[in-house]
Scaffold this active site. Sequence first.
Site, PDB file in Angstrom:
ATOM      1  N   VAL A   1      42.873  10.787  74.335  1.00  0.00           N
ATOM      2  CA  VAL A   1      43.639   9.551  74.130  1.00  0.00           C
ATOM      3  C   VAL A   1      43.253   8.491  75.160  1.00  0.00           C
ATOM      4  O   VAL A   1      43.024   7.325  74.815  1.00  0.00           O
ATOM      5  CB  VAL A   1      45.157   9.828  74.180  1.00  0.00           C
TER       6      VAL A   1
ATOM      7  N   VAL B   1      42.150   7.643  86.372  1.00  0.00           N
ATOM      8  CA  VAL B   1      42.356   8.867  87.158  1.00  0.00           C
ATOM      9  C   VAL B   1      42.060  10.077  86.280  1.00  0.00           C
ATOM     10  O   VAL B   1      42.545  10.171  85.145  1.00  0.00           O
ATOM     11  CB  VAL B   1      43.801   8.959  87.683  1.00  0.00           C
TER      12      VAL B   1
ATOM     13  N   ARG C   1      41.522  14.581  86.660  1.00  0.00           N
ATOM     14  CA  ARG C   1      41.728  15.708  87.581  1.00  0.00           C
ATOM     15  C   ARG C   1      40.432  16.098  88.274  1.00  0.00           C
ATOM     16  O   ARG C   1      40.417  16.442  89.446  1.00  0.00           O
ATOM     17  CB  ARG C   1      42.286  16.913  86.800  1.00  0.00           C
TER      18      ARG C   1
ATOM     19  N   LYS D   1      55.487  13.213  75.197  1.00  0.00           N
ATOM     20  CA  LYS D   1      56.728  13.614  74.513  1.00  0.00           C
ATOM     21  C   LYS D   1      57.470  14.706  75.266  1.00  0.00           C
ATOM     22  O   LYS D   1      58.713  14.723  75.281  1.00  0.00           O
ATOM     23  CB  LYS D   1      56.412  14.084  73.093  1.00  0.00           C
TER      24      LYS D   1
ATOM     25  N   GLY E   1      52.052   9.667  66.652  1.00  0.00           N
ATOM     26  CA  GLY E   1      50.773   8.997  66.856  1.00  0.00           C
ATOM     27  C   GLY E   1      50.795   7.512  66.569  1.00  0.00           C
ATOM     28  O   GLY E   1      51.470   6.738  67.238  1.00  0.00           O
TER      29      GLY E   1
ATOM     30  N   ASP F   1      56.892  21.436  69.559  1.00  0.00           N
ATOM     31  CA  ASP F   1      56.361  20.072  69.552  1.00  0.00           C
ATOM     32  C   ASP F   1      57.286  19.146  68.764  1.00  0.00           C
ATOM     33  O   ASP F   1      57.602  18.032  69.201  1.00  0.00           O
ATOM     34  CB  ASP F   1      54.952  20.073  68.939  1.00  0.00           C
TER      35      ASP F   1
ATOM     36  N   LYS G   1      59.737  15.619  69.938  1.00  0.00           N
ATOM     37  CA  LYS G   1      59.686  14.327  69.246  1.00  0.00           C
ATOM     38  C   LYS G   1      61.034  13.976  68.629  1.00  0.00           C
ATOM     39  O   LYS G   1      61.464  12.816  68.669  1.00  0.00           O
ATOM     40  CB  LYS G   1      58.597  14.375  68.175  1.00  0.00           C
TER      41      LYS G   1
ATOM     42  N   GLY H   1      45.467  12.345  67.028  1.00  0.00           N
ATOM     43  CA  GLY H   1      44.098  11.850  67.095  1.00  0.00           C
ATOM     44  C   GLY H   1      43.983  10.774  68.150  1.00  0.00           C
ATOM     45  O   GLY H   1      44.920   9.993  68.384  1.00  0.00           O
TER      46      GLY H   1
END
Length: 426
Positions: A16, A45, A47, A105, A132, A199, A203, A300
């Site tokens: 993303v 940024v 990791r 989320k 999305g 998930d 949401k 996506g």
Amino acid sequence: MEKKQLNIGLIGLGVVGSSVAKILKNNQELIAARAGCNIIVKSGVVRDISKARGDFDFPITARVEDVLEDKEIDIVVELAGGVEVAFEIAKKALFASKPLVTANKAMLAYHRYELEQIAGNLPIGFEASVAGGIPIIKALRDGLGANHILSIYGIINGTCNYILTRMKNEGVEYQKVLQKAQELGYAESDPSFDVEGFDCVHKLLILASIAYGINAKPEDVLTQGITEITQEDIAFAKEFGYHLKLLGIAKKSGEEVELRVHPTFLPKEAMIGKVDGVMNAISVVGDSVGETLYYGAGAGGDATASAVISDIIEIARTKSSPMLGFKNPFEKDLKLKPIAQISSAYYLRILVLDKSGVLAKIATILGEEDISIETFLQRPSKVQNHSILLLTTHICIESKIKIALKKIEDLEVTKAKPVMIRIEKP
């Protein structure tokens, strides 16, 4: 006349984050025209810098502080994921008086009200956290602001919708479709977060906060995944005119709100039931507007990035609405309906010994709990001397069906834990 510049700090440059950077660059003139200023990624940024994907035209660091402490950065965009670490990043951004945009989320499911209190008048954008590229947050918070929301029914997990669609269209079992979904990248190697419904719960909680001002945690939501669905259930749906979908459901009744995520039989005429594949859809019913339906790509990189950038543009326009949609406390203190008191019609699949008197025993148990049978079918089982009983009930409350299922499971003639699917008629 030269436009003002708005500097973005991107925390997280995965799928993303990379798409956000790409779209901001490729559509720079269009976005500047809509926002009224040039929007530039000043730094990002990751990791591990050595694993950064993409060719970025801005500095990359592994230190979150480089973004949070940079006084030239106007908006912090958090796309790193996780819960507590992301919450700390969000708090630090807000304490530094920087507006926040996030797609997280899970973090919002646990900490949305805390962030709202910390933010005060600072804007927080989180359109990308649900469905999305579908602008459902803005629809609920702004477009439907004049309505009492009567119900929300959402297909808000593309992985589960893809699996159930393939099972319906191709007659294959869950495990085989799951494997294909993993090969195509629609499901993770450990798919439990999606297929067990977690998930969807995250949401749904975000949507319910905007619709009802209700503060609940994931552990408070009735949650059932799709792992027990078989072709017997799919065949029953086809024969009796149902769609079978994993839904996130929020419903207002009196001063209570039901929140639940589970596989659901929907009547064939329900528009949301016709949404197949990896696509998402949310049906919202308002007391003034009636039913509205929102459809599109629920995941996506580009679709989610589109929602992230819509929040950035809104902040650039200096338009700031309350994070969860209420400037003042809601007129009524709505409460979460206890799971045991939720009512529904139910479908049951029961594997039993093929012998006389079995149905009578099951009907007696259901009758003891004031549950009446609406339809009944008996199918042969692949297991010798066994049958599969498929039946639906009239509407009853959750506590009674749970008691009945335990009694049925304990019968000597019952050879597997009964499977239950709820039936909804929006």
